[in-house]
Design an enzyme around this catalytic site. Sequence first.
Site: not given
Lengths: 295, 295, 295
Positions: C124-125
Site C-alpha cells: 500500500h502506498s
Amino acid sequence: MTYNYENLPQPLQSWTFQHPNQPPVPHPVWPYIAQAPWAQDLEHEFRERDQPLTFVLVHGSWADASFWSGIAAELRKKGHTVYVPEFPGHGADPNKAATHAMMTKSIADYVTSHNLKNIILVGHSFGGSLVQKVAEHIPDRLKRLVFMNAFVLKDGGSLADEFPPSMKAMFKQLVESSKDNTVLLPFPLFRESFANLASYAQAQQLYKKVTPEPAGPLFEKFDLKKFYSLQVPKSYVHLMEDTAIPLGSPDYGWHPHMSSRLGLYRFIQAHGDHMSTAQFEPKLIARKIYEASRD
Amino acid sequence: MTYNYENLPQPLQSWTFQHPNQPPVPHPVWPYIAQAPWAQDLEHEFRERDQPLTFVLVHGSWADASFWSGIAAELRKKGHTVYVPEFPGHGADPNKAATHAMMTKSIADYVTSHNLKNIILVGHSFGGSLVQKVAEHIPDRLKRLVFMNAFVLKDGGSLADEFPPSMKAMFKQLVESSKDNTVLLPFPLFRESFANLASYAQAQQLYKKVTPEPAGPLFEKFDLKKFYSLQVPKSYVHLMEDTAIPLGSPDYGWHPHMSSRLGLYRFIQAHGDHMSTAQFEPKLIARKIYEASRD
Amino acid sequence: MTYNYENLPQPLQSWTFQHPNQPPVPHPVWPYIAQAPWAQDLEHEFRERDQPLTFVLVHGSWADASFWSGIAAELRKKGHTVYVPEFPGHGADPNKAATHAMMTKSIADYVTSHNLKNIILVGHSFGGSLVQKVAEHIPDRLKRLVFMNAFVLKDGGSLADEFPPSMKAMFKQLVESSKDNTVLLPFPLFRESFANLASYAQAQQLYKKVTPEPAGPLFEKFDLKKFYSLQVPKSYVHLMEDTAIPLGSPDYGWHPHMSSRLGLYRFIQAHGDHMSTAQFEPKLIARKIYEASRD
C-alpha cells in the site's frame, strides 16, 4: 488521432439547436407510476414502468449471440422485445474468412427481413464498429444507437488503430501464430483483462466458449462519413473496470476517447469488466442498457 | 490553459505547513456515537451524529432556489441550518440583464444582512463562479467553500473559456437565436447532458422549470486574485456521470481540470448527473455535501 | 516521464503469448459452490468459497503494521493465512535513519525465515516501492503482486519523482522543518488528502498513530531492471477517492499513470480514500484484495 475537442468527428453543434419557444415535442404517453419518496434508491430504479422498446443486440469478438442471453432475458421480463442476430464468422458459422462487410450486411438484412422499426441498436466491443456500419445501411429503422464499451471508430480508422502499440504488436504476434488468420486470446490475457472481476471458475466457464476470431476485420479501415452525418440519438454505456483496452489514457480507451466521437450522447456508467459482468450480473447491465435507451 | 501542476493558480504549498510537534488544534466537541462494527456500510454513513453546520446554497444556471429544496430538507432533518438565497435574473426576478456582480453582491448582502457566520458556502455549476466572488466579499464569514460540479474559474477567465470550441459555438448560436441575450437549453440537450440518469418523465418535469439564462455572465472575464489568496478550506463534490461539460479531457471538465485549481481540497465523489440526481436523490447528495463540509 | 503507451517499462507483449490449441492449464481444484441466480449482487460476492491464499501485507508511510489489522482479520475469517511484517523505521523501531534497502531486506528475510511460499505480496502506498524491491529478492516465493493505491516506480525513478512540483516543494519544506530528516504530515493535509471520506473524529483517531516518516527513501532513485523482467502476475487495486497524490492527471497519480507500468495487470476498483477506508471498511477492502489475488 489525439482526443481533442477541436477535431471531434461529430461536433456538438451538428445538432440543429434553435431557441425553443414552446415546450418539448409531445411524447407518446406510456403508463408510469409516479415516483414516491420511498421509491428512491442508489440504482436509479424508480418505480416507473419501463417504456416498451425493441432492442437489437450485437455482440463482439470472441463471442456469439449467447453473450446476450442473460441480458435479453432480463429485458424481456420488463416487457421489451429483443432480437439477437448471429452473424458470419461467429456462433454456428465456421467461416473464419468472414469480412466486416459480410457481418454488417447480415445484420442489416436481419433487421429488414424481420421488418423491425424504431429499434435500439446496441453494440458491445467489436460490435460497436458493426453498429456504425449497420446504421449507415438502415438509418430509417433506428430509434437510437447504444455503444457499451464498444468501438466508435473514426472515419478512415480501423480497430487496430485503437490499440496502443504494445497491444497492436501482441495482436500481430497472435495472428501470426495462427494457421488461419485468426486471433485467439490466451487464457491469462482473457482472465486478467476481459474477466478481471470474475472468479477463476467463472472465467474458465466463459473461456470455454471463446473461439478464434477472424483477424481481417480488426485491421480493415472504414469509410464512416455517412455514419457521422446521421442525426440519430446516441448513448454510451461505460463499465468502469473494463481493461480490454487500456483505460485512462487520453489517446486510447473506451471512454472518453471513443465515446466523445459521438458528439452529443447520453452517458451511463456502472461497475463492470469487459466480458464477465454481462454474464453474471445481467440484471444490472440490462437496467443500464435500458437507461441508455429510453426516450 | 492546460491542466498542469506547474501552473496551478493556488499551489499546494500555499498552505503554511510546519512540522507539527503537538496534536492537532483541539476541536469543539460535539456529541457522537462511536462507530460500531455493525455501523459499517458502503455509503460511509457511520452512526455519528452530524456536526451542526450552517449552509448557504447557491444554485446554477437555468435553475432557481427550488433546485436545493430536497437537499435543504434533508440537511435540516439532520439538524443543520440552511439558507437558500435567490439572486437577480433568477426565480421571481425577471431581469435578464442581471450582471454577475449584481448576483454576487446580492448573495453577499444576504449573508451580511442575516449576520450569518461560520458558513459553508456551496455552489453548483455556474454557482461556483458566484461562490468564488462572494468569498472575496465576505471572507471572514466563511468556514468552508464547497463546489459541487461547479465552475472554478482561473484568474482572468470566463465561464465560456471552460467550454470546448464546439460547445462554445453552440452557446453562441443559442444566444443569437434569442431576442434578449439569453440562452435557453433545447430539450434534447437538457435531456442527454443535464438529466442523463433521469427517466423521460422526470426530465420533462425538470425541464418545465427551465427558463432562459442571462448570457452576459457566461462570457465575462473575472479578476480572481483575491479568491486565490484566501486561506479558507475548500472541497469538491464530483458527481461522476455529469456530462454538462464534456468529461474526461485533461483540458476541460469539472474534475480534475477545475477541481485541481483549488490547490489542497477535500474530494468527495458519488454517482450522479448535472441536474436530476440533486432532485431525485436528495438524501444521497445531502450526505455527500455534509461529508464535504464537516470539519 | 509522461504516461505513454510507447514507452511502458513492461510492455504488454513481454508475456509470451502463443496461440493456444488446448484448454487453459488445469487448475488445482478447490471446493466451491456454483453461482446461483439469487447469488448475484452488485458487490460481485458470488457464493463461492474463497480459494485459500497466503498474504504478506506491506504498509506504507506514516503507518505501522496495525494499518492492516482490520483487513487481516477479515481475510483470516475467510480462511486465508496472513502475515504482516513490520520493518525498520516503523512501528516499534525508532530508527528514523532506516534506508529503503534495510526495509526491503527485512521483509525479504521475514518471508525467507518463515519459509513462506506461493505468497500474495501486497503493498500500500510507499509499500508499493518496497514490494517492487522485495520481489527482486524472492521471485521464486511469489504467486502474485498486488499494489493498492501504491507506488509503482519506473526503473531509475524515486518516489519524489511521482510528486507534482508543488507537492515536492511542500515535502521539502516539511523535511527542512524537521530536526531529523523526517516528514510529518500536518493534520490539515492528512485530514483533507489522506482521510477525506472519514469523519473528523475518525481522522483524529487515525492521526494519533501518525509518526514522522524517514525522508531518505522518498528521494532515493531505484534500479528496477530486475523487477521489470519478472514474469509474476500483478494486480492493481484502485480506491477512487484517494487524493494523497493528485488524481486525474495523465502525468501523475496512482491510476492509470503508475498502474499502467505493470504491463498486463488485473484491475480492481472500489470507493475509498488513502488511509481511512482500510481502517473503517476492512471487509470491503479485504474483499477487493481477494478479488485482486485469486487465480
